[in-house]
Design a protein around this motif. Sequence first.
Motif, PDB file in Angstrom:
ATOM      1  N   LEU A   3      77.613  86.360  39.483  1.00 40.56           N
ATOM      2  CA  LEU A   3      76.894  85.253  40.119  1.00 40.56           C
ATOM      3  C   LEU A   3      75.496  85.693  40.568  1.00 40.56           C
ATOM      4  O   LEU A   3      74.510  84.983  40.394  1.00 40.56           O
ATOM      5  CB  LEU A   3      77.712  84.727  41.317  1.00 40.56           C
ATOM      6  CG  LEU A   3      77.095  83.557  42.091  1.00 40.56           C
ATOM      7  CD1 LEU A   3      76.784  82.376  41.160  1.00 40.56           C
ATOM      8  CD2 LEU A   3      78.025  83.100  43.218  1.00 40.56           C
ATOM      9  N   TRP A   4      75.410  86.910  41.138  1.00 38.17           N
ATOM     10  CA  TRP A   4      74.095  87.343  41.622  1.00 38.17           C
ATOM     11  C   TRP A   4      73.085  87.449  40.499  1.00 38.17           C
ATOM     12  O   TRP A   4      71.904  87.152  40.661  1.00 38.17           O
ATOM     13  CB  TRP A   4      74.180  88.636  42.446  1.00 38.17           C
ATOM     14  CG  TRP A   4      74.838  89.823  41.809  1.00 38.17           C
ATOM     15  CD1 TRP A   4      76.109  90.259  42.025  1.00 38.17           C
ATOM     16  CD2 TRP A   4      74.261  90.729  40.854  1.00 38.17           C
ATOM     17  NE1 TRP A   4      76.370  91.383  41.282  1.00 38.17           N
ATOM     18  CE2 TRP A   4      75.250  91.695  40.554  1.00 38.17           C
ATOM     19  CE3 TRP A   4      73.015  90.821  40.225  1.00 38.17           C
ATOM     20  CZ2 TRP A   4      75.026  92.737  39.642  1.00 38.17           C
ATOM     21  CZ3 TRP A   4      72.798  91.855  39.314  1.00 38.17           C
ATOM     22  CH2 TRP A   4      73.795  92.789  39.043  1.00 38.17           C
ATOM     23  N   LEU A   7      71.837  84.074  39.720  1.00 40.97           N
ATOM     24  CA  LEU A   7      70.917  83.563  40.748  1.00 40.97           C
ATOM     25  C   LEU A   7      69.543  84.223  40.638  1.00 40.97           C
ATOM     26  O   LEU A   7      68.512  83.562  40.785  1.00 40.97           O
ATOM     27  CB  LEU A   7      71.507  83.772  42.152  1.00 40.97           C
ATOM     28  CG  LEU A   7      72.739  82.899  42.464  1.00 40.97           C
ATOM     29  CD1 LEU A   7      73.325  83.260  43.828  1.00 40.97           C
ATOM     30  CD2 LEU A   7      72.376  81.414  42.419  1.00 40.97           C
ATOM     31  N   GLU A  20      72.139  77.182  49.902  1.00 42.09           N
ATOM     32  CA  GLU A  20      73.432  77.868  49.703  1.00 42.09           C
ATOM     33  C   GLU A  20      73.259  79.034  48.726  1.00 42.09           C
ATOM     34  O   GLU A  20      73.842  80.100  48.906  1.00 42.09           O
ATOM     35  CB  GLU A  20      74.491  76.891  49.158  1.00 42.09           C
ATOM     36  CG  GLU A  20      74.995  75.862  50.163  1.00 42.09           C
ATOM     37  CD  GLU A  20      73.908  74.907  50.653  1.00 42.09           C
ATOM     38  OE1 GLU A  20      73.052  74.495  49.823  1.00 42.09           O
ATOM     39  OE2 GLU A  20      73.885  74.601  51.869  1.00 42.09           O
ATOM     40  N   GLU A  21      72.478  78.817  47.682  1.00 43.80           N
ATOM     41  CA  GLU A  21      72.275  79.897  46.702  1.00 43.80           C
ATOM     42  C   GLU A  21      71.546  81.088  47.332  1.00 43.80           C
ATOM     43  O   GLU A  21      71.889  82.247  47.095  1.00 43.80           O
ATOM     44  CB  GLU A  21      71.489  79.362  45.495  1.00 43.80           C
ATOM     45  CG  GLU A  21      72.317  78.442  44.614  1.00 43.80           C
ATOM     46  CD  GLU A  21      71.514  77.746  43.515  1.00 43.80           C
ATOM     47  OE1 GLU A  21      72.126  77.405  42.487  1.00 43.80           O
ATOM     48  OE2 GLU A  21      70.287  77.527  43.679  1.00 43.80           O
ATOM     49  N   ILE A  23      71.631  81.947  50.434  1.00 42.28           N
ATOM     50  CA  ILE A  23      72.566  82.629  51.340  1.00 42.28           C
ATOM     51  C   ILE A  23      73.528  83.513  50.536  1.00 42.28           C
ATOM     52  O   ILE A  23      73.766  84.676  50.873  1.00 42.28           O
ATOM     53  CB  ILE A  23      73.335  81.597  52.206  1.00 42.28           C
ATOM     54  CG1 ILE A  23      72.340  80.900  53.149  1.00 42.28           C
ATOM     55  CG2 ILE A  23      74.458  82.258  52.998  1.00 42.28           C
ATOM     56  CD1 ILE A  23      72.908  79.754  53.965  1.00 42.28           C
ATOM     57  N   THR A  24      74.045  82.980  49.435  1.00 44.34           N
ATOM     58  CA  THR A  24      74.966  83.748  48.596  1.00 44.34           C
ATOM     59  C   THR A  24      74.292  85.025  48.094  1.00 44.34           C
ATOM     60  O   THR A  24      74.857  86.120  48.163  1.00 44.34           O
ATOM     61  CB  THR A  24      75.404  82.895  47.366  1.00 44.34           C
ATOM     62  OG1 THR A  24      75.933  81.683  47.851  1.00 44.34           O
ATOM     63  CG2 THR A  24      76.424  83.610  46.505  1.00 44.34           C
ATOM     64  N   LEU A  25      73.066  84.875  47.610  1.00 42.11           N
ATOM     65  CA  LEU A  25      72.351  86.025  47.038  1.00 42.11           C
ATOM     66  C   LEU A  25      72.100  87.099  48.099  1.00 42.11           C
ATOM     67  O   LEU A  25      72.271  88.300  47.854  1.00 42.11           O
ATOM     68  CB  LEU A  25      71.019  85.512  46.460  1.00 42.11           C
ATOM     69  CG  LEU A  25      70.188  86.442  45.601  1.00 42.11           C
ATOM     70  CD1 LEU A  25      71.017  87.064  44.486  1.00 42.11           C
ATOM     71  CD2 LEU A  25      69.018  85.656  44.986  1.00 42.11           C
ATOM     72  N   GLU A  27      73.653  87.400  51.204  1.00 45.29           N
ATOM     73  CA  GLU A  27      74.869  87.935  51.852  1.00 45.29           C
ATOM     74  C   GLU A  27      75.657  88.865  50.944  1.00 45.29           C
ATOM     75  O   GLU A  27      76.300  89.800  51.408  1.00 45.29           O
ATOM     76  CB  GLU A  27      75.778  86.778  52.300  1.00 45.29           C
ATOM     77  CG  GLU A  27      75.383  86.244  53.663  1.00 45.29           C
ATOM     78  CD  GLU A  27      76.317  85.168  54.179  1.00 45.29           C
ATOM     79  OE1 GLU A  27      77.117  84.605  53.387  1.00 45.29           O
ATOM     80  OE2 GLU A  27      76.223  84.870  55.388  1.00 45.29           O
ATOM     81  N   ASN A  28      75.620  88.592  49.641  1.00 43.60           N
ATOM     82  CA  ASN A  28      76.446  89.392  48.723  1.00 43.60           C
ATOM     83  C   ASN A  28      75.652  90.464  47.992  1.00 43.60           C
ATOM     84  O   ASN A  28      76.088  90.987  46.968  1.00 43.60           O
ATOM     85  CB  ASN A  28      77.130  88.471  47.709  1.00 43.60           C
ATOM     86  CG  ASN A  28      78.048  87.500  48.411  1.00 43.60           C
ATOM     87  OD1 ASN A  28      79.007  87.901  49.063  1.00 43.60           O
ATOM     88  ND2 ASN A  28      77.725  86.221  48.334  1.00 43.60           N
ATOM     89  N   GLU A 213      71.158  82.613  56.769  1.00 43.41           N
ATOM     90  CA  GLU A 213      70.706  81.212  56.707  1.00 43.41           C
ATOM     91  C   GLU A 213      69.242  81.095  57.144  1.00 43.41           C
ATOM     92  O   GLU A 213      68.497  80.263  56.630  1.00 43.41           O
ATOM     93  CB  GLU A 213      71.635  80.294  57.521  1.00 43.41           C
ATOM     94  CG  GLU A 213      71.632  80.456  59.026  1.00 43.41           C
ATOM     95  CD  GLU A 213      72.453  81.651  59.551  1.00 43.41           C
ATOM     96  OE1 GLU A 213      72.803  82.553  58.764  1.00 43.41           O
ATOM     97  OE2 GLU A 213      72.716  81.692  60.774  1.00 43.41           O
TER      98      GLU A 213
END
Length: 348
Positions: A3-4, A7, A20-21, A23-25, A27-28, A213
């Motif tokens: 996923l990263w 992104l 949301e994208e 944050i995902t990028l 945080e992970n 966020e």
Amino acid sequence: MDLWKQLIDKLETDSRLTKEEWITLIENRNEESAEYLFEKARMWQHRYYGNQIYTRGLIEFTNYCKNDCYYCGIRRSNRSAERYRLTEEQIMECCRSGYELGFRTFVLQGGEDGWFTQEKLERMVYAIKSGYPDCAITLSLGERTKESYRRLFEAGADRYLLRHETADEEHYKSLHPPELSAANRKRCLYDLKEIGYQTGTGFMVGSPGQGAEHLAEDMMFIRELEPHMVGIGPFVPHHDTPFANETGGTVELTLFMIGLLRVMLPKLLLPATTALGTIDKRGREKGILAGANVVMPNLSPTSVRRKYELYDNKICTGDEAAECRNCLSRRVESIGYRLCVSRGDYGT
Ligand code: SAM
Ligand code: FES
């Protein structure tokens, strides 16, 4: 595909991610995603700027400030700060020695100090521009009216640095006293751009209460504003502020954010900041390898350097300008880059 990776590829082609994208990028993130990101960041850095690192001569001309930002060592409530103002002659002398060392941009930075009236500031800008017409003048004087910004621009200023600090109003309120707002900070930035300044914004990484966020909002605000420069550095606590016991920002997250900025807006002027060099001996070199392309050594007289103490253990407070320049030159050459003598305008 991871996923990263998707992104980062999307960021590269679209330059926009949803909140949301982002944050995902963020945080992970892990070593693998960071390396993938930095490779892309270096590719874009080289495409627009080659292996050239732009230099700006920083003149910290006053540490008086009417503001009381909770993180800042020169906030007005810090009674232990030893206050100083450079005279116009001292400022001109900094420019003279800076010019001889090859600097073609002077950055005049200070607290919000009413002693320097509009007229005095305009006179100073005009004097520097008349003496050094081939140099760019960058101002970093905080929040002012649009009219004041316009008059300084007409006096000869080319660029303005004003970090938005955090795009989120609530988070902003937790870092500043009630009279300051994110909305006014953003208004100033849009005014500066409209007037025609090459405009720089930015934020601290790891400021108290900051989460993914907030960083997501910072990136979305920067995408909207489309500034020419973005200065980011870790938050570093200062012992005489309300945030003395807070945890500072990390090198790792700062580098990741630099990489994201380079890939999102590939032509950006991105400094490898003194704060990054303060928390890691090779922080500025690492910043360049993550996508940064500007360094800002200090031209202020050594007698006042220690007094412009925004945070603890700030580096380069004892060195003459020439030493700083040579030190930086060696540092960038050690990683295959070159310090560049030119105004270093956006995208050139
Ligand atoms: N007064 C001008 C302004 O507000 O933009 C310029 C001077 S201000 C000290 C420059 C920048 O220093 C701020 O935008 C802030 O991000 C940074 N700064 C202040 N305190 C800091 C700290 N404790 N750690 C890291 N950066 C800090
Ligand atoms: Fe004004 Fe930091 S509170 S420069």
